[in-house]
Design a protein around this motif. Sequence first.
Motif, PDB file in Angstrom:
ATOM      1  N   THR A  21      -3.202  16.927 -14.051  1.00 20.99           N
ATOM      2  CA  THR A  21      -2.324  15.794 -13.769  1.00 20.99           C
ATOM      3  C   THR A  21      -2.611  14.665 -14.743  1.00 20.99           C
ATOM      4  N   GLY A  48       0.867  17.680 -15.766  1.00 22.30           N
ATOM      5  CA  GLY A  48       1.652  17.259 -14.621  1.00 22.30           C
ATOM      6  C   GLY A  48       2.039  15.794 -14.714  1.00 22.30           C
ATOM      7  N   PRO A  50       2.788  12.666 -12.758  1.00 16.29           N
ATOM      8  CA  PRO A  50       2.554  12.244 -11.366  1.00 16.29           C
ATOM      9  C   PRO A  50       3.834  11.792 -10.678  1.00 16.29           C
ATOM     10  N   ILE A  61      -3.596  18.889  -5.585  1.00 13.22           N
ATOM     11  CA  ILE A  61      -2.737  18.322  -6.636  1.00 13.22           C
ATOM     12  C   ILE A  61      -2.002  17.085  -6.115  1.00 13.22           C
ATOM     13  N   ASN A  65      -2.080  13.443  -7.913  1.00  9.43           N
ATOM     14  CA  ASN A  65      -0.863  12.687  -8.214  1.00  9.43           C
ATOM     15  C   ASN A  65      -0.982  11.254  -7.692  1.00  9.43           C
TER      16      ASN A  65
END
Length: 259
Positions: A21, A48, A50, A61, A65
């Motif tokens: 992330t 990733g 967020p 995860i 985030n």
Amino acid sequence: MNRIDQLFQAKSEGILNIYFTAGYPSLEDTNTILEALQSSGADLIEIGIPYSDPVADGPTIQESNQQALENGMTMHKLFEQLQGFREKVQVPVVLMGYFNPVVQYGIEAFCEKCREVGIDGVILPDLPIREYTEVYKPIFEKNGLHNVFLITPQTSEERILSIDANTEGFIYMVSSASITGAKSDVTDVQKEYFKRVNAMNLKNPRLIGFGISNQETFEEACEHAQGAIIGSAFIKLLSQSENLTEDITAFVKDIKGKK
């Protein structure tokens, strides 16, 4: 040629894709993690974006985030961090996120920025395939971006064929109908699903994600696809790390069975 295509032309098995992330564990860790993953042997890297409501993701995860957002990570900040990263990172890099933040940023602006900084592909789990093919596909293609779709054990054969026809790079093969998260083994039901999809002779290679957490599950997934994606287990490592570069190197070598 797109770096994802180059990767799959050069390597047909044992491909390791690692997800992290952006902005986690600390706001400015993005490039440190990218460089450590490349130098330790990751074949493909998934960053990733967020989001406040990552519906496909499990608690690990989701928490990353939330922490990244609290750290101040935004789409603008991520693109700012990625400016110039290609001077040090040659492996394919894809952005994974949800459609809402991309729409807010502007689809065309997002795709252009991806091209500008050197992103190779995008994974947007909640972007409907029909909407993509009818509206957005030309924008992605103009910017040299591969759009990667997901399939699950519940995805119909008709839809899998449609996804295969409209996907470039690879298909993200979700191992189960659950949310993301590390699991300890691959079930018989999952193996049947993998065999069923393999028998369809799709044009795109597949990477298996959701539940891959260690060398054993990585190797087992690689028996049924060209490689696998590790997310939650890597995020857990980052959350506990006191030296990102050293710990990432040890993690990747452990997954790949190298000393």
